[in-house]
Scaffold this motif. Sequence first.
Motif, short mmCIF file in Angstrom:
data_model
loop_
_atom_site.label_atom_id
_atom_site.label_comp_id
_atom_site.label_asym_id
_atom_site.label_seq_id
_atom_site.Cartn_x
_atom_site.Cartn_y
_atom_site.Cartn_z
N GLN A 122 0.83 -1.21 0.00
CA GLN A 122 0.00 0.00 0.00
C GLN A 122 0.86 1.25 0.00
O GLN A 122 0.55 2.24 -0.66
CB GLN A 122 -0.93 0.00 1.21
CG GLN A 122 -2.18 -0.84 0.98
CD GLN A 122 -3.17 -0.74 2.12
OE1 GLN A 122 -2.82 -0.35 3.22
NE2 GLN A 122 -4.41 -1.07 1.85
N GLY A 123 1.99 1.17 0.77
CA GLY A 123 2.91 2.29 0.86
C GLY A 123 3.56 2.59 -0.49
O GLY A 123 3.73 3.75 -0.88
N ASP A 139 -9.31 -13.25 4.74
CA ASP A 139 -9.94 -12.35 5.72
C ASP A 139 -9.06 -11.12 5.96
O ASP A 139 -9.55 -9.98 6.00
CB ASP A 139 -10.15 -13.07 7.06
CG ASP A 139 -11.22 -14.14 7.00
OD1 ASP A 139 -12.15 -14.00 6.18
OD2 ASP A 139 -11.13 -15.12 7.76
N VAL A 140 -7.76 -11.38 6.12
CA VAL A 140 -6.83 -10.28 6.42
C VAL A 140 -6.79 -9.30 5.24
O VAL A 140 -6.88 -8.08 5.43
CB VAL A 140 -5.41 -10.83 6.73
CG1 VAL A 140 -4.44 -9.68 6.99
CG2 VAL A 140 -5.44 -11.77 7.93
N VAL A 141 -6.70 -9.86 4.03
CA VAL A 141 -6.65 -9.01 2.83
C VAL A 141 -7.93 -8.16 2.73
O VAL A 141 -7.88 -6.94 2.48
CB VAL A 141 -6.46 -9.87 1.55
CG1 VAL A 141 -6.61 -9.03 0.30
CG2 VAL A 141 -5.10 -10.56 1.58
N GLY A 145 -9.82 -1.08 5.22
CA GLY A 145 -9.16 0.09 5.82
C GLY A 145 -8.67 -0.07 7.25
O GLY A 145 -8.40 0.93 7.91
N ILE A 146 -8.53 -1.32 7.72
CA ILE A 146 -8.05 -1.49 9.11
C ILE A 146 -6.59 -1.06 9.23
O ILE A 146 -5.85 -1.05 8.24
CB ILE A 146 -8.18 -2.96 9.59
CG1 ILE A 146 -7.37 -3.92 8.70
CG2 ILE A 146 -9.62 -3.39 9.70
CD1 ILE A 146 -6.86 -5.13 9.43
N SER A 147 -6.18 -0.76 10.48
CA SER A 147 -4.78 -0.40 10.70
C SER A 147 -3.98 -1.63 11.10
O SER A 147 -2.80 -1.74 10.80
CB SER A 147 -4.66 0.63 11.82
OG SER A 147 -5.60 1.65 11.64
N ASN A 148 -4.63 -2.57 11.83
CA ASN A 148 -3.96 -3.82 12.18
C ASN A 148 -4.99 -4.89 12.53
O ASN A 148 -6.18 -4.58 12.66
CB ASN A 148 -2.96 -3.62 13.32
CG ASN A 148 -1.72 -4.47 13.11
OD1 ASN A 148 -1.80 -5.61 12.63
ND2 ASN A 148 -0.56 -3.92 13.44
#
Lengths: 223, 129
Positions: A221-222, B92-94, B100-103
């Motif tokens: 993304q970066g 799921d993570v992707v 737009g999650i941060s972690n």
Amino acid sequence: MRDRQMASLMDRIDEVDSYIKLFSSNLPRIRDVPNRLASAHLIVVEECLPFLKRLITFIGETVPVMERMSEVVAQGTSDLGTVSSNLGEIDQTSERAVHEILDRLELSRQELESASTSPDCGARTRARIDTAMSHLLAMIDALQFQDITSQRVRGTIHLLAEIDRRMASLIQEEDSTTRPLQEEARQQSGTWDDKAEYDPESAACRQSEIDDLMAELTEEQGA
Amino acid sequence: MNSAKILVVDDSATMRRIIETQLRTLGFNDIEEAEHGQEGLQMINRGGFDLILTDWNMPIMDGRTMVQAIRKQEQHKDLPILMVTTRNTKADVVEAVRAGISNFVTKPFKPSELRQKIEAVLKKTQKAA
């Protein structure tokens, strides 16, 4: 006048003649009708009737079986409702118990915290309090099992509702969507993860893989 | 003590309590709760939160949809959001990252894991500011 009547009479005679010829040409077929009727009678008597007899016997034997099946399915759907309701109650009881445990653990945590900050608490006691506190926090963490098992229970209730729907369609209930189990499943749909499992070690490994993936994705993304 | 204001969004009262206890142990005392994404979104829109911890599978509005809705708003584009969920596949993570999650923290989590993730996302936000 007489000529016209004669001409009309001749036309009629021609017409009658054509009918007679048509009749004559079909006479062999007409003569064959009694034979055909006799063979049709033979087919009905020798083949259709025994078949019908066998069919009626089969239906006579099958209907009680079908009725029994219908009774079993009806009983089964009723049992599914009971199983589902019991599972729901187990889930709620487990949640209430976990909250009571959390209440006690929270009070113990506050007590330990207060004891730890007390001026008359020596270094050795403080160290022991810290150890007790870490055990207590581990206990609080372990209670995550309730959320995880609850998701599985909700998934199972949904599965039971699906079986209930199929069984209801077997016994041809008019509208299976009005059944309580169906209603419950529809309300819960999508609110659980039926693959959820309480396995801290496996979760830790998975978290490590997730962290690597997150790092990759963030880098992408970066860029 | 940490002054960050945190919102915990989870339909499980047990998980909300456990997360809240862990957060208090980590020194966070300004904590609010929401039972589903829609309630969470309304609270976030009222403003004031420094960090959001959200579950994924919830009734009314799930966590992923809530995150998407948050990120559509310019004022919340940098708001730190931790997804805390039993879901843990690569897909799921992707999907969560795309939302737009941060972690991402998988359940059951260890307090150290939660602390590390919270510190990392808050630090990142502070740097960005």
